[in-house]
Design a protein around this motif. Structure first.
Motif, PDB file in Angstrom:
ATOM      1  N   LYS A  73     -12.174  27.243  88.308  1.00 20.54           N
ATOM      2  CA  LYS A  73     -11.124  27.686  87.396  1.00 20.54           C
ATOM      3  C   LYS A  73     -10.333  26.481  86.910  1.00 20.54           C
ATOM      4  CE  LYS A  73      -9.249  31.640  87.655  1.00 20.54           C
ATOM      5  NZ  LYS A  73      -8.389  32.799  87.971  1.00 20.54           N
ATOM      6  N   ILE A  74     -10.367  26.250  85.600  1.00 30.54           N
ATOM      7  CA  ILE A  74      -9.666  25.108  85.001  1.00 30.54           C
ATOM      8  C   ILE A  74      -8.173  25.417  84.965  1.00 30.54           C
ATOM      9  CG2 ILE A  74      -9.488  23.648  82.953  1.00 30.54           C
ATOM     10  CD1 ILE A  74     -12.353  24.591  82.238  1.00 30.54           C
ATOM     11  N   ASP A  75      -7.370  24.473  85.463  1.00 27.34           N
ATOM     12  CA  ASP A  75      -5.934  24.716  85.551  1.00 27.34           C
ATOM     13  C   ASP A  75      -5.312  24.918  84.166  1.00 27.34           C
ATOM     14  OD1 ASP A  75      -3.533  24.663  87.403  1.00 27.34           O
ATOM     15  OD2 ASP A  75      -2.949  23.211  85.866  1.00 27.34           O
ATOM     16  N   ARG A  76      -4.323  25.827  84.106  1.00 20.90           N
ATOM     17  CA  ARG A  76      -3.696  26.200  82.849  1.00 20.90           C
ATOM     18  C   ARG A  76      -2.969  25.020  82.187  1.00 20.90           C
ATOM     19  NH1 ARG A  76      -1.166  30.724  82.943  1.00 20.90           N
ATOM     20  NH2 ARG A  76      -2.163  31.479  84.862  1.00 20.90           N
ATOM     21  N   SER A  77      -2.610  23.998  82.978  1.00 22.50           N
ATOM     22  CA  SER A  77      -1.891  22.857  82.387  1.00 22.50           C
ATOM     23  C   SER A  77      -2.765  22.126  81.377  1.00 22.50           C
ATOM     24  CB  SER A  77      -1.444  21.892  83.490  1.00 22.50           C
ATOM     25  OG  SER A  77      -2.566  21.372  84.185  1.00 22.50           O
TER      26      SER A  77
ATOM     27  N   ARG B   5     -13.724  19.396  78.607  1.00 23.80           N
ATOM     28  CA  ARG B   5     -15.127  19.232  78.222  1.00 23.80           C
ATOM     29  C   ARG B   5     -15.933  18.698  79.408  1.00 23.80           C
ATOM     30  NH1 ARG B   5     -14.383  16.209  74.044  1.00 23.80           N
ATOM     31  NH2 ARG B   5     -14.157  17.989  72.638  1.00 23.80           N
ATOM     32  N   ALA B   6     -15.337  17.767  80.181  1.00 22.54           N
ATOM     33  CA  ALA B   6     -16.031  17.202  81.350  1.00 22.54           C
ATOM     34  C   ALA B   6     -16.227  18.252  82.440  1.00 22.54           C
ATOM     35  CB  ALA B   6     -15.240  16.012  81.899  1.00 22.54           C
ATOM     36  N   ILE B   7     -15.205  19.095  82.652  1.00 16.95           N
ATOM     37  CA  ILE B   7     -15.303  20.113  83.700  1.00 16.95           C
ATOM     38  C   ILE B   7     -16.371  21.143  83.353  1.00 16.95           C
ATOM     39  CG2 ILE B   7     -14.071  21.978  84.875  1.00 16.95           C
ATOM     40  CD1 ILE B   7     -11.522  20.315  84.599  1.00 16.95           C
ATOM     41  N   THR B   8     -16.406  21.585  82.097  1.00 12.27           N
ATOM     42  CA  THR B   8     -17.417  22.577  81.710  1.00 12.27           C
ATOM     43  C   THR B   8     -18.817  21.981  81.826  1.00 12.27           C
ATOM     44  OG1 THR B   8     -17.114  21.961  79.382  1.00 12.27           O
ATOM     45  CG2 THR B   8     -15.860  23.846  80.205  1.00 12.27           C
ATOM     46  N   GLY B   9     -18.957  20.703  81.458  1.00  7.81           N
ATOM     47  CA  GLY B   9     -20.263  20.052  81.606  1.00  7.81           C
ATOM     48  C   GLY B   9     -20.654  19.931  83.064  1.00  7.81           C
ATOM     49  N   LEU B  10     -19.698  19.594  83.902  1.00  6.70           N
ATOM     50  CA  LEU B  10     -19.957  19.502  85.339  1.00  6.70           C
ATOM     51  C   LEU B  10     -20.369  20.855  85.901  1.00  6.70           C
ATOM     52  CD1 LEU B  10     -19.816  17.750  87.939  1.00  6.70           C
ATOM     53  CD2 LEU B  10     -17.410  18.438  88.130  1.00  6.70           C
TER      54      LEU B  10
ATOM     55  N   THR C 263     -19.960  28.792  87.358  1.00 10.44           N
ATOM     56  CA  THR C 263     -19.274  29.428  86.236  1.00 10.44           C
ATOM     57  C   THR C 263     -17.923  28.747  86.050  1.00 10.44           C
ATOM     58  OG1 THR C 263     -20.335  31.540  86.712  1.00 10.44           O
ATOM     59  CG2 THR C 263     -18.338  31.596  85.361  1.00 10.44           C
ATOM     60  N   THR C 264     -17.557  28.427  84.803  1.00  9.52           N
ATOM     61  CA  THR C 264     -16.247  27.825  84.543  1.00  9.52           C
ATOM     62  C   THR C 264     -15.337  28.852  83.874  1.00  9.52           C
ATOM     63  OG1 THR C 264     -17.097  26.911  82.481  1.00  9.52           O
ATOM     64  CG2 THR C 264     -17.083  25.460  84.391  1.00  9.52           C
ATOM     65  N   VAL C 265     -14.099  28.908  84.364  1.00  5.16           N
ATOM     66  CA  VAL C 265     -13.109  29.858  83.850  1.00  5.16           C
ATOM     67  C   VAL C 265     -11.868  29.079  83.444  1.00  5.16           C
ATOM     68  CG1 VAL C 265     -11.771  31.937  84.330  1.00  5.16           C
ATOM     69  CG2 VAL C 265     -13.957  31.577  85.488  1.00  5.16           C
ATOM     70  N   ALA C 266     -11.365  29.345  82.261  1.00  5.77           N
ATOM     71  CA  ALA C 266     -10.112  28.734  81.809  1.00  5.77           C
ATOM     72  C   ALA C 266      -9.017  29.800  81.840  1.00  5.77           C
ATOM     73  CB  ALA C 266     -10.265  28.173  80.402  1.00  5.77           C
ATOM     74  N   GLU C 267      -7.884  29.469  82.468  1.00  4.08           N
ATOM     75  CA  GLU C 267      -6.799  30.440  82.556  1.00  4.08           C
ATOM     76  C   GLU C 267      -5.613  29.973  81.723  1.00  4.08           C
ATOM     77  OE1 GLU C 267      -5.668  30.780  86.641  1.00  4.08           O
ATOM     78  OE2 GLU C 267      -5.696  28.632  87.000  1.00  4.08           O
ATOM     79  N   GLY C 268      -4.757  30.938  81.371  1.00  2.00           N
ATOM     80  CA  GLY C 268      -3.570  30.605  80.586  1.00  2.00           C
ATOM     81  C   GLY C 268      -3.824  30.566  79.097  1.00  2.00           C
TER      82      GLY C 268
ATOM     83  N   LEU D   2     -12.259  26.229  73.699  1.00  2.00           N
ATOM     84  CA  LEU D   2     -12.979  26.495  74.945  1.00  2.00           C
ATOM     85  C   LEU D   2     -14.394  27.003  74.670  1.00  2.00           C
ATOM     86  CD1 LEU D   2     -10.006  28.120  76.844  1.00  2.00           C
ATOM     87  CD2 LEU D   2     -11.144  25.993  77.477  1.00  2.00           C
ATOM     88  N   ARG D   3     -14.542  27.856  73.675  1.00  2.00           N
ATOM     89  CA  ARG D   3     -15.862  28.377  73.338  1.00  2.00           C
ATOM     90  C   ARG D   3     -16.756  27.240  72.827  1.00  2.00           C
ATOM     91  NH1 ARG D   3     -15.913  33.670  69.896  1.00  2.00           N
ATOM     92  NH2 ARG D   3     -14.531  32.379  68.647  1.00  2.00           N
ATOM     93  N   ALA D   4     -16.170  26.334  72.044  1.00  2.00           N
ATOM     94  CA  ALA D   4     -16.940  25.205  71.520  1.00  2.00           C
ATOM     95  C   ALA D   4     -17.343  24.241  72.638  1.00  2.00           C
ATOM     96  CB  ALA D   4     -16.124  24.463  70.465  1.00  2.00           C
ATOM     97  N   ASP D   5     -16.519  24.126  73.670  1.00  2.00           N
ATOM     98  CA  ASP D   5     -16.818  23.206  74.768  1.00  2.00           C
ATOM     99  C   ASP D   5     -17.734  23.819  75.816  1.00  2.00           C
ATOM    100  OD1 ASP D   5     -15.396  21.110  73.731  1.00  2.00           O
ATOM    101  OD2 ASP D   5     -13.534  21.610  74.785  1.00  2.00           O
ATOM    102  N   GLY D   6     -18.125  25.082  75.664  1.00  2.00           N
ATOM    103  CA  GLY D   6     -19.087  25.682  76.586  1.00  2.00           C
ATOM    104  C   GLY D   6     -18.474  26.360  77.788  1.00  2.00           C
ATOM    105  N   CYS D   7     -17.179  26.681  77.731  1.00  2.00           N
ATOM    106  CA  CYS D   7     -16.558  27.397  78.853  1.00  2.00           C
ATOM    107  C   CYS D   7     -17.157  28.800  78.938  1.00  2.00           C
ATOM    108  CB  CYS D   7     -15.049  27.462  78.637  1.00  2.00           C
ATOM    109  SG  CYS D   7     -14.155  28.174  80.030  1.00  2.00           S
TER     110      CYS D   7
END
Length: 816
Positions: A735-739, A755-760, A767-772, A782-787
């Motif tokens: 889960k990618i931090d909201r900050s 972008r680095a986290i989604t690639g990782l 599965t990568t999740v972005a909150e906030g 986020l959709r463009a970066d592959g989240c």
């Protein structure tokens, strides 16, 4: 001596050697420990290391914990007493360097005794990286009473007595706790026959003398006293003792001198001289010339018999004391004051402290003074050393908490009588744990010593600085210019600690946070002043540290408000007034709800909704998070069981929930009672859970994975070692931090990090999740970066469980 423990040590070493496949190859932790300790498990403890030194206990047996005196799971070894830490570090370092079993003895003082315990260290290979060490205690091989240790250092007759009281608290006898050979000789009985016996059973006809009364009087009024005591032995011989008595709580420390022959006639005086082990002499009462000495005096003082008989009593005194010691009326028994000690000069120039006991007798037809001298130098030095150690920190040599509290109480009493102000500064240092973790505990010790030196350099002569424990220090300051003076001192300290430390060749940045309370305005009692200074310190740290804060009444108001909120939280939980809301998590690819995160809510009857950021840390502080967390698990699983089968429930776990040891049982019970498929439960943990770094934490995570539960890392990217955690445990979701999400489009660094986290995540199969998520622009980034998944107010606010069914039925993605 514990023979079972020694047999256990031998058996464990043989098992270790049998498991060693080749020289230099360590047996594994699993082969050696799991199922292999048997009845010896209670004597063992497992220690995490940095490859060279021990860091912390991972677990320990019941007997090992009793010997150590505290529970040891996850216990930092550096927080133990210095004498124990030394033994652990020595034997662990030997085992790790030699890659072989190592032994030592741990010598420590505890509760009035010196205790020697054998330690065996067995190095073990660890699949997680750095080796582990299995410690085994071989039992207490010897116990030496500290009083006995002092007693054995001298030939003087010495005893330690403990009062025996009746149901009304009146003293009716004493127990002989310890005595030395000198006392045993004087009592004419072996040490073993006398030790731990009642005084009345050792001294015949004691009840018929005033001995018990005199001893009880010393115990009642405290301090010291000296008096003579006589009793008749079973053979009918009359024995006279000179007693020097000191009171320590309910204990009496006694020095015995047999003065029976001093009480006898002139005909028995020569016999006394020839046989008595106490240095004695006869002197002329007018000229003070020494007439005769015994062999003990010649041996103890180092003067020949001829030298002695050419001296006066004044010649025994150090040169600087002779004029003051000369008696006003020129009589020897005035010079030999029985009620106080004096210093004597030996032939080698050394100074000794003695208690002298003088009596006038008839010698060769003339009046003479017979003097017996008891050397109390070693006793006084031992007493002074013990008293110093009891009031000072061994590492920094600063006053400790005990002495600091005494000086604080004395300072408050003084300003109450004479006016003025007394400032109390409570100081917390930054980065001690970091120094210990990165450079080792010897570096941490050096950091504390240098910190003590810096604090001393900031003070004036009438100030007192003390180490209260860990990285906590305190200062007492008598300001001459009010708050201006106190603030200037605080600024000097803050500035001093902003300068780098040089520790073992490494530059270390630290800092100091200071809380200040000034009596009498901020508190007139010790506890109240300390409490208010602590509140000011908490305020300084809450504002980022490296500063100082003066106590004000608003701090007290905030504390009282927090205490009220604590009671309200306890009541809300016990009355079932906490609630759970759920925020949907949406797939960016399919546009469907994949999960809902359970979020704890508290509707306060007066204040409305209380922020979880306020009451969740409060629940952790007061030990309420575990029962609340168990309730959330059960409630959320029951709710999720009613949802569509393709929707999971996500629940946050607190680090405190891992400490209980029952987390896996709670999860298993919640799933069973709700009849919820484990694959529909996601447990979110933060990096603070993994900072625990112990086997029990990792074991719990693996057990949860084995149940089929999914594990997610929450707030990814905010810690200092996130990537190492991904390697340590195979997470299902990140889960990618909201900050980072909040700054999307405005901060190129945040965009690059996401972008680095989604690639990782894709590379690791996570599965990568972005909150906030709050704006459609953030969503597009986020959709463009592959989240993979998103959650936030743009999609849905957290809603009560009753509203979820409608949301499931009517859900449509906002971006379609």
């Amino acid at each position: 001596m514990d023979t079972d423990a020694f047999d256990g040590a031998s058996a464990l070493q043989q098992r270790w050697q049998a498991l060693q496949t080749s020289p230099g190859c360590l047996p594994s932790y699993e082969d050696m420990v799991l199922g292999g300790l048997g009845r010896h498990a209670d004597n063992t403890a497992l220690v995490a290391t940095n490859g060279q030194l021990p860091l912390a206990f991972l677990w320990g047996g019941a007997r090992f914990e009793r010997w150590l005196g505290q529970e040891i799971q996850s216990l930092d070894i550096g927080g133990l007493p210095a004498d124990v830490v030394h033994g652990f570090r020595e034997v662990t370092q030997d085992a790790l360097q030699s890659l072989a079993p190592a032994t030592t003895h741990c010598i420590r003082a505890r509760q009035g005794t010196i205790e020697s315990t054998g330690l065996l260290a067995l190095p073990l290979a660890n699949r997680q990286g750095t080796p582990l060490v299995l410690l085994f205690i071989e039992g207490v091989t010897s116990r030496l009473d500290l009083v006995d240790a002092i007693f054995r250092a001298t030939n003087q007759g010495m005893l330690a007595l403990s009062a025996v009281r009746d149901h009304l608290g009146e003293v009716f006898d004493f127990t002989i706790l310890a005595l030395n050979e000198g006392a045993a000789r004087l009592l004419q009985k072996p040490v073993a026959e006398v030790c731990l016996k009642r005084l009345s059973s050792v001294v015949p006809n004691l009840a018929g003398t005033d001995g018990l009364k005199r001893l009880s009087q010393v115990l009642g009024r405290g301090g010291t006293d000296s008096f003579e005591f006589a009793y008749r032995t079973s053979s009918g011989k009359q024995i006279h003792f000179k007693l020097e008595v000191g009171c320590i709580g309910d204990l009496l420390a006694i020095t015995l001198a047999d003065i029976s022959d001093v009480k006898a006639s002139e005909t028995s005086a020569r016999l006394l001289f020839e046989s008595n082990p106490v240095p004695m002499w006869l002197s002329d009462p007018e000229s003070l010339r020494i007439l005769r000495v015994n062999d003990a005096a010649v041996a103890h003082y180092g003067y020949s018999r001829g030298q002695f008989e050419g001296m006066t009593l004044l010649d025994l005194r150090p040169p600087g004391e002779r004029e003051a010691a000369h008696p006003t009326i020129g009589r020897a028994y005035d010079l030999e004051d029985q009620n106080s000690s004096s210093c004597h000069l030996r032939a080698d120039g050394s100074i000794i402290e003695v208690n002298s006991f003088a009596r006038t007798i008839t010698f060769e037809g003339y009046s003479a003074v017979l003097t017996a001298a008891v050397d109390v130098t070693e006793r006084r030095q031992a007493e002074a050393r013990i008293a110093y150690m009891a009031h000072h920190d061994a590492l920094t040599d600063l006053p400790n908490r005990v002495l600091f509290r005494e000086r604080l109480e004395a300072g408050l009493s003084d300003i109450h009588r004479h006016g003025g102000e007394l400032a109390l500064l409570c100081i917390d240092l930054d980065n001690l744990k970091l120094v210990n973790d990165t450079l080792g505990h010897p570096a941490g010790d050096e950091f504390l010593r240098q910190s003590a030196t810096r604090l001393r350099s900031c003070l004036e002569n009438d100030n007192l600085v003390a180490r209260l424990g860990g990285d906590e220090f305190a200062i007492l300051h008598r300001p001459s210019k009010g708050l201006q003076d106190v603030a200037a001192l605080a600024v000097r300290i803050v500035n001093a600690f902003n300068k780098p430390f040089l520790i073992h060749g490494q530059k270390i940045l630290s800092g100091a946070s200071i809380g200040i309370a000034v009596a009498p305005g901020d508190g007139g009692t010790t506890d109240y002043l300390l409490r208010n200074a602590d509140m000011a310190l908490y305020s300084a740290k809450a504002e980022g540290g490296r500063t100082y804060r003066l106590f004000d009444i608003e701090m007290d108001n905030r504390l009282q408000a927090r205490q009220v909120l604590e009671q309200d939280l306890r009541q809300a939980f016990s009355e079932g007034r906490l609630d759970i809301h759920y925020q949907p998590i949406v797939s960016l690819h399919a546009g469907t709800i994949t999960a809902c995160e359970a979020l704890l809510r508290w509707l306060h009857p007066k204040h409305g909704y209380v922020s979880p950021a306020e009451f969740v840390p409060l629940a952790e502080d007061i030990g309420l998070i575990e029962p609340i967390g168990e309730w959330v698990l059960h409630q959320a699983c029951r709710e999720a069981a009613t949802w569509p089968e393709n929707i999971r429930v996500a629940i946050n776990l607190s680090p405190a929930q891992f400490n209980s040891g029952f987390l896996v049982d709670y999860v298993r019970s919640a799933l069973s009672r709700a009849t919820l498929d484990p694959s529909r439960l996601e447990l979110e943990i933060t990096e603070s859970v993994l900072l625990l770094k112990n086997d029990s934490t990792m074991s719990a995570l693996h057990q949860l994975r084995d149940l089929g539960v999914r594990i997610a890392m929450d707030d990814f990217g905010t810690g200092y070692s996130s990537l190492s955690y991904l390697r340590a445990f195979p997470f299902d979701k990140i889960k990618i931090d909201r900050s980072f999400v909040h700054e999307l489009g405005n901060n190129k660094h945040s965009t690059a990090i996401i972008r680095a986290i989604t690639g990782l995540g894709k590379s690791l199969g996570n599965t990568t999740v972005a909150e906030g998520i709050e704006t459609i622009e953030q969503l597009d980034y986020l959709r463009a970066d592959g989240c993979d998944e998103v959650q936030g107010f743009l999609l849905s606010k957290p809603v009560p469980a009753a509203e979820l069914k409608d949301k499931f039925a009517t859900w449509k993605p906002e971006w379609n």
